[in-house]
Design an enzyme around this catalytic site. Structure first.
Site, PDB file in Angstrom:
ATOM      1  N   SER A 193       0.860  -1.185   0.000  1.00 43.97           N
ATOM      2  CA  SER A 193       0.000   0.000   0.000  1.00 43.97           C
ATOM      3  C   SER A 193       0.897   1.237   0.000  1.00 43.97           C
ATOM      4  O   SER A 193       1.635   1.450  -0.951  1.00 43.97           O
ATOM      5  CB  SER A 193      -0.952  -0.028   1.203  1.00 43.97           C
ATOM      6  N   HIS A 220      -2.692  -1.044  -3.299  1.00 45.81           N
ATOM      7  CA  HIS A 220      -3.854  -0.190  -3.043  1.00 45.81           C
ATOM      8  C   HIS A 220      -3.737   1.062  -3.911  1.00 45.81           C
ATOM      9  O   HIS A 220      -2.849   1.885  -3.706  1.00 45.81           O
ATOM     10  CB  HIS A 220      -3.912   0.224  -1.575  1.00 45.81           C
ATOM     11  N   ASP A 316      -3.960  -5.156   5.939  1.00 43.82           N
ATOM     12  CA  ASP A 316      -4.370  -5.947   4.786  1.00 43.82           C
ATOM     13  C   ASP A 316      -3.245  -6.902   4.404  1.00 43.82           C
ATOM     14  O   ASP A 316      -2.084  -6.507   4.320  1.00 43.82           O
ATOM     15  CB  ASP A 316      -4.703  -5.015   3.614  1.00 43.82           C
TER      16      ASP A 316
END
Length: 374
Positions: A193, A220, A316
């Protein structure tokens, strides 16, 4: 003490609203605003802010030029605001190359209407970047943000994430100390991310054209950005890099980037695999979601997977990595010192899921050694 923030934008409305939102958080304080890049460079040197929010298109000096000058003179964590267009995506990637650490889509409507999600996201990103000093080339870590409200296990169903025995503690390693396991893999997964675009570029540009396995990349990123990011990586790398399309057959030496706004899964088809791109559940915080891709790979490829979790906010990837490890896969995490934000790798490492914690500088070499046919 509150984190000191400099807000830079040529729109007086946007400067005011961003300042109001930042100042709503007691941990943050806007110390000044600037209307162009030249003012930002001057104020950064004089005021020593801990975080700068930066527009891209501005008169006198644009945001990308300002980022380059600030990083050369007084390195400071910079959060870019970008329009959700093809040109905006390219400019944002240029800003990240220049030294900016993160970006947010510039959604005037969300900012103007006090949308709660937009306010919280901006505050979280600024705090994440401001909780440490920046040093180049190594960036110090930040505190992770809360776990997403939905995990891959609840969305995919049918896979327990709590059945494995207690794993050994993670080991911090450099490439010189990592000895290839001799294990045969069929797939490489990389999830990331905040800080991911630069990290992925650093790793993938070191891969040879004949890298022996397919690669799935989960970053992301909004839908408008992933095509430009895939194209940029493809132009820089010896391997092929493409935005994944539903039905893509996995090929060695090809990296498939999960499309923004969608979920990427993988299914086994004979000796290889095939990509599935789906809208996915609206319950998931992230689209694409690392947990979703990792969990599907655990079902399709079991232990024949090397999965790497790189820099990023939140957790995540943890539950998907847990499923992969239960299936016998190998899990690595980026080490704390080389992360822009030590959130996702920390979640995997602190849960005892990762077997190695590896610096970004050594990650590509380590992956190549582990992936080599032997």
């Amino acid at each position: 003490m509150a984190i000191k923030v400099l807000v830079v934008d040529d729109s007086s409305f946007f400067r005011r609203r961003v300042s109001e939102i930042v100042n709503q958080d007691p941990e943050l304080e806007v110390i000044a605003t600037a209307s162009n890049g030249a003012e930002a460079v001057k104020m950064a040197a004089e005021l020593n802010p801990q975080v700068i929010t930066m527009d891209i298109e501005m008169p006198v000096m644009d945001g990308i030029t300002a980022v380059r000058e600030i990083m050369a003179k007084c390195p400071t964590p910079i959060l870019m605001f970008s329009s959700l267009t093809h040109d905006g995506a390219k400019a944002t990637l240029d800003a990240l190359d220049a030294g900016a650490l993160d970006f947010l889509p510039k959604r005037f409507e969300d900012i103007a209407t006090n949308k709660d999600d937009a306010i919280l996201l901006l505050q979280q990103r600024v705090k994440a970047l401001g909780r440490r000093r920046i040093f180049r080339p190594v960036v110090r870590p930040s505190t992770p943000t809360p776990t997403p409200r939905s995990s891959a296990s609840s969305v995919l169903g049918g896979v327990s994430t709590h059945t494995q025995p207690a794993p050994a503690p993670v080991r911090s390693s450099h490439a010189a100390s990592i000895r290839p396991s001799g294990k045969q893999y069929k797939l490489l997964l990389i999830g990331t991310s905040t800080g991911g675009p630069v990290a992925l570029q650093k790793i993938l540009t070191q891969f040879p054209a004949n890298y022996p396995h397919p690669i799935l990349l989960i970053q992301h990123m909004p839908a408008a950005f992933t095509p430009a990011f895939a194209n940029r990586l493809n132009g820089l790398c010896k391997i092929e890099v493409k935005e994944a399309v539903n039905g893509d057959v996995l090929r060695p030496g090809c990296a498939y980037l999960a499309p923004g706004g969608m979920q990427m899964m993988v299914e086994r088809t004979g000796v290889t695999g095939r990509v599935k791109v789906l809208a996915g559940s609206a319950e998931m915080n992230y689209k694409p979601c690392v947990d979703i891709t990792f969990a599907s790979a655990s079902k399709a490829f079991g232990g024949d997977v090397l999965a790497v979790v790189l820099t990023g906010m939140g957790a995540d990837g943890r539950e998907g990595a847990r499923m992969l490890k239960s299936a016998g896969a190998t899990i690595w995490a980026q080490d704390e010192a080389s992360c822009v934000v030590y959130g996702m790798p920390q979640a995997v490492a602190s849960a005892g899921i990762a077997t190695q914690s590896i610096s970004l500088d050594n990650m590509a070499e380590s992956i190549l050694k582990e992936s080599a046919r032997g």
